[in-house]
Design a protein around this motif. Structure first.
Motif, PDB file in Angstrom:
ATOM      1  N   PHE A   8      27.376   6.448   1.349  1.00 41.35           N
ATOM      2  CA  PHE A   8      27.240   6.156  -0.069  1.00 41.35           C
ATOM      3  C   PHE A   8      27.520   7.414  -0.881  1.00 41.35           C
ATOM      4  N   GLU A   9      27.781   7.220  -2.148  1.00 46.52           N
ATOM      5  CA  GLU A   9      27.964   8.348  -3.051  1.00 46.52           C
ATOM      6  C   GLU A   9      26.780   8.417  -4.015  1.00 46.52           C
ATOM      7  N   GLY A  10      26.376   9.622  -4.351  1.00 42.51           N
ATOM      8  CA  GLY A  10      25.357   9.787  -5.369  1.00 42.51           C
ATOM      9  C   GLY A  10      23.941   9.852  -4.836  1.00 42.51           C
ATOM     10  N   ALA A  11      22.984   9.860  -5.787  1.00 48.08           N
ATOM     11  CA  ALA A  11      21.571  10.094  -5.478  1.00 48.08           C
ATOM     12  C   ALA A  11      20.782   8.822  -5.235  1.00 48.08           C
ATOM     13  N   GLY A  12      21.424   7.660  -5.243  1.00 42.85           N
ATOM     14  CA  GLY A  12      20.743   6.428  -4.896  1.00 42.85           C
ATOM     15  C   GLY A  12      20.352   5.579  -6.085  1.00 42.85           C
ATOM     16  N   GLU A  13      19.689   4.468  -5.767  1.00 41.28           N
ATOM     17  CA  GLU A  13      19.360   3.472  -6.794  1.00 41.28           C
ATOM     18  C   GLU A  13      17.845   3.287  -6.960  1.00 41.28           C
ATOM     19  N   SER A  14      17.221   2.417  -6.165  1.00 42.73           N
ATOM     20  CA  SER A  14      15.802   2.113  -6.360  1.00 42.73           C
ATOM     21  C   SER A  14      14.931   2.783  -5.300  1.00 42.73           C
ATOM     22  N   LYS A  35      15.447   6.787  -2.033  1.00 39.51           N
ATOM     23  CA  LYS A  35      16.109   5.741  -2.806  1.00 39.51           C
ATOM     24  C   LYS A  35      17.112   5.012  -1.927  1.00 39.51           C
ATOM     25  N   THR A  36      17.354   3.771  -2.252  1.00 42.75           N
ATOM     26  CA  THR A  36      18.377   3.028  -1.542  1.00 42.75           C
ATOM     27  C   THR A  36      19.755   3.574  -1.923  1.00 42.75           C
ATOM     28  N   LYS A  37      20.706   3.432  -1.002  1.00 41.70           N
ATOM     29  CA  LYS A  37      22.113   3.793  -1.223  1.00 41.70           C
ATOM     30  C   LYS A  37      22.291   5.258  -1.625  1.00 41.70           C
ATOM     31  N   ALA A  65      23.856  13.496   2.435  1.00 40.40           N
ATOM     32  CA  ALA A  65      23.398  14.806   1.948  1.00 40.40           C
ATOM     33  C   ALA A  65      22.213  14.658   1.013  1.00 40.40           C
ATOM     34  N   ASN A  66      22.244  13.651   0.149  1.00 41.49           N
ATOM     35  CA  ASN A  66      21.128  13.442  -0.774  1.00 41.49           C
ATOM     36  C   ASN A  66      19.890  12.947  -0.043  1.00 41.49           C
ATOM     37  N   ALA A  67      20.078  12.186   1.037  1.00 42.56           N
ATOM     38  CA  ALA A  67      18.935  11.737   1.831  1.00 42.56           C
ATOM     39  C   ALA A  67      18.229  12.928   2.462  1.00 42.56           C
ATOM     40  N   ILE A  68      19.005  13.881   2.983  1.00 39.84           N
ATOM     41  CA  ILE A  68      18.415  15.101   3.526  1.00 39.84           C
ATOM     42  C   ILE A  68      17.643  15.844   2.445  1.00 39.84           C
ATOM     43  N   ALA A  69      18.272  16.001   1.297  1.00 39.63           N
ATOM     44  CA  ALA A  69      17.628  16.716   0.190  1.00 39.63           C
ATOM     45  C   ALA A  69      16.331  16.022  -0.223  1.00 39.63           C
ATOM     46  N   GLY A  70      16.329  14.691  -0.190  1.00 41.69           N
ATOM     47  CA  GLY A  70      15.139  13.943  -0.567  1.00 41.69           C
ATOM     48  C   GLY A  70      14.004  14.124   0.424  1.00 41.69           C
ATOM     49  N   VAL A  99      13.471  16.776   2.395  1.00 46.13           N
ATOM     50  CA  VAL A  99      12.973  18.153   2.519  1.00 46.13           C
ATOM     51  C   VAL A  99      12.477  18.726   1.190  1.00 46.13           C
ATOM     52  N   ARG A 100      12.548  17.933   0.132  1.00 43.35           N
ATOM     53  CA  ARG A 100      12.073  18.463  -1.146  1.00 43.35           C
ATOM     54  C   ARG A 100      10.558  18.641  -1.114  1.00 43.35           C
ATOM     55  N   LYS A 101      10.032  19.480  -1.983  1.00 46.88           N
ATOM     56  CA  LYS A 101       8.608  19.738  -2.030  1.00 46.88           C
ATOM     57  C   LYS A 101       7.844  18.457  -2.368  1.00 46.88           C
ATOM     58  N   ASN A 102       6.755  18.222  -1.651  1.00 43.84           N
ATOM     59  CA  ASN A 102       5.896  17.052  -1.856  1.00 43.84           C
ATOM     60  C   ASN A 102       6.628  15.729  -1.619  1.00 43.84           C
ATOM     61  N   ALA A 103       7.666  15.776  -0.789  1.00 41.74           N
ATOM     62  CA  ALA A 103       8.413  14.557  -0.514  1.00 41.74           C
ATOM     63  C   ALA A 103       7.596  13.561   0.305  1.00 41.74           C
ATOM     64  N   ARG A 104       6.793  14.075   1.183  1.00 46.38           N
ATOM     65  CA  ARG A 104       6.025  13.192   2.057  1.00 46.38           C
ATOM     66  C   ARG A 104       4.830  12.614   1.314  1.00 46.38           C
ATOM     67  N   VAL A 105       4.542  11.349   1.558  1.00 48.90           N
ATOM     68  CA  VAL A 105       3.414  10.665   0.916  1.00 48.90           C
ATOM     69  C   VAL A 105       2.532  10.049   1.991  1.00 48.90           C
ATOM     70  N   GLY A 106       1.307   9.690   1.593  1.00 47.73           N
ATOM     71  CA  GLY A 106       0.431   8.954   2.495  1.00 47.73           C
ATOM     72  C   GLY A 106      -0.310   9.778   3.521  1.00 47.73           C
ATOM     73  N   GLU A 107      -0.279  11.101   3.409  1.00 47.19           N
ATOM     74  CA  GLU A 107      -0.977  11.932   4.396  1.00 47.19           C
ATOM     75  C   GLU A 107      -2.486  11.889   4.176  1.00 47.19           C
ATOM     76  N   MET A 108      -3.215  11.832   5.265  1.00 51.87           N
ATOM     77  CA  MET A 108      -4.677  11.810   5.181  1.00 51.87           C
ATOM     78  C   MET A 108      -5.252  12.465   6.431  1.00 51.87           C
ATOM     79  N   GLU A 109      -6.311  13.239   6.258  1.00 50.53           N
ATOM     80  CA  GLU A 109      -6.974  13.845   7.408  1.00 50.53           C
ATOM     81  C   GLU A 109      -8.471  13.564   7.355  1.00 50.53           C
ATOM     82  N   ILE A 110      -8.985  13.065   8.468  1.00 47.66           N
ATOM     83  CA  ILE A 110     -10.423  12.848   8.626  1.00 47.66           C
ATOM     84  C   ILE A 110     -10.957  13.934   9.552  1.00 47.66           C
ATOM     85  N   ARG A 111     -12.014  14.565   9.155  1.00 49.85           N
ATOM     86  CA  ARG A 111     -12.625  15.610   9.981  1.00 49.85           C
ATOM     87  C   ARG A 111     -13.934  15.116  10.573  1.00 49.85           C
ATOM     88  N   GLY A 112     -14.331  15.762  11.655  1.00 50.58           N
ATOM     89  CA  GLY A 112     -15.571  15.384  12.312  1.00 50.58           C
ATOM     90  C   GLY A 112     -16.751  15.465  11.355  1.00 50.58           C
TER      91      GLY A 112
END
Length: 408
Positions: free
Chosen positions: A73-79, A130-132, A136-141, A143-156
């Motif tokens: 695909f070309e570009g930064a994606g859609e939805s 994003k879709t489509k 290269a843009n998928a890689i950039a997406g 590795v960008r800062k705070n790209a990952r979501v849903g992280e949670m840690e439970i401690r003893g």
């Protein structure tokens, strides 16, 4: 008979062959010509096979090293879309992105990854992309800062509800952590669950449908407070929460991960020779986790067993403080006078559920305590270590020394 006496010729065949005389088998010139033609056919066929094989090998090499054409695909994606990166290779990540409609082909991603060293640092988990998108843009997406979501840690020692410490600060409980981890921005809409939604799901959900281990279901269901049924069932560790999911689906995923960890920690199998059910050991482990530092886990576990064996009430302040959502070391008289299933000053035996998430080490020590005749303990230094006694008099002496040291 023919010349080699291998085949019989019928009368008609013999009569027909006889007039030819020695020419019946062909002249030497004719045989040589036939042999030449056969060699030519075999040579041409062999060359053709080599050419076909060479073309196949060349195509494979081109595919392996990315020399063939591929869709991108070309570009930064859609939805916006949430994608889960599973543990595995870069090409497996590319397949996940392809399945989610992010990239046009696996090759689009792997080729871009070959040009960006950061791609090898992408960790398993959920990401908003994003879709489509182009590879290269998928890689950039990713590795960008705070790209990952849903992280949670439970401690003893974490419990379901928030806890208010002496300073007045509130430490988030597991329910609040789940709600927080569910947050992401998808196409302008916030996906956050509220703590109330998570708590309601815990209260009303069917334990079997949620994936609660079979060995824990019956005993967890007996509690008179349904919102506490999930206490202790989510082991310490890191979890991934998928934003946009219902609270029920989030809980199913978390319990699936935790069930594997509980099994790895030895439950339910380790309970077989202990005289306790696997769930009772989970409850004991939670008491150990709340009452002691790691160095004393084995001793506290043995004190728990010794008091139960002698019909003594446990009298653990941690159980009194549990429904009060306080982590205090000590309790006062009014707290200990309050009725309730978790008041081990007033009620014989173990509390109805765990009072926190026990670690693998706490579970291990609940299964195999450190042998002793101790019946009492008190936290006796500022690092949290305990002093142990076999008699009430020994215990009272330890308490006086602990107070003199300012241990609590």
């Amino acid at each position: 008979m023919n010349d080699l006496d291998l085949f019989d010729e019928g009368p008609a065949e013999a009569a027909e062959a006889a007039p030819r005389g020695r020419r019946g088998r062909g002249s030497r010139a004719e045989n040589a010509e036939a042999n030449k033609r056969r060699r030519t056919v075999l040579l041409v066929g062999g060359l053709a096979a080599v050419v076909i094989l060479g073309v196949g090998v060349w195509y494979g090499v081109k595919s392996l090293f990315g020399l063939t054409s591929y869709e991108d695909f070309e570009g930064a994606g859609e939805s916006d879309v949430v994608v889960k990166v599973e543990p595995g290779t870069i090409s497996q990540t590319g397949q996940s992105l392809l399945d989610a409609g992010v990239v046009a082909s696996v090759r689009a991603y792997t080729a871009a990854a070959a040009e960006n060293d950061a791609a090898s640092a992408v960790q398993p988990g959920y990401y908003v992309l994003k879709t489509k998108m182009s590879g290269a843009n998928a890689i950039a997406g990713l590795v960008r800062k705070n790209a990952r979501v849903g992280e949670m840690e439970i401690r003893g020692g974490f419990q379901l509800d928030d806890v208010t410490v002496a300073s007045g600060k509130t430490n988030l409980g597991i329910i609040s952590l789940i709600a927080k981890a569910s947050c992401a921005e998808l196409n302008g809409k916030n996906t956050c669950l509220t703590p109330e939604q998570v708590r309601t799901a815990m209260e009303k959900a069917d334990l079997n449908d949620m994936g609660v281990p079979e060995w824990a279901q019956a005993e967890a269901a007996r509690t008179t407070e349904p919102r506490r049924r999930f206490e202790g069932l989510l082991m310490p560790g890191k979890y991934d929460v998928k934003p946009g999911e219902s609270p029920e689906n989030v809980l199913r995923a978390l319990l699936a991960t935790s069930s594997g960890r509980l099994q790895a920690a030895g439950l339910p199998k380790a309970a077989e020779k202990t005289g306790f059910s696997a769930y009772q050991l989970l409850v004991m482990a939670s008491l150990v986790e709340k009452e002691a530092v790691k160095e004393d886990f084995g001793k506290i576990a043995q004190v728990t067993r010794n008091r139960l064996a002698q019909g003594m009430r446990l009298q653990y302040d941690s159980t009194v403080n549990y429904p009060l959502d306080r982590p205090n070391i000590r309790t006062n008289g009014s707290d200990r006078d309050k009725a309730g299933a978790y008041n081990t000053y007033a009620v014989q035996g173990l509390p109805p559920t765990p009072i926190a998430s026990p670690s693998a080490l706490a579970i291990s020590k609940a299964v195999t305590p450190e042998p002793s005749d101790y019946l009492y303990f008190v936290r006796c230094d500022k690092e949290g270590r305990s002093c142990f006694g076999k008699t009430l008099d020994e215990h009272k002496a330890n308490v006086r020394e602990a107070e003199a040291r300012g241990a609590y």
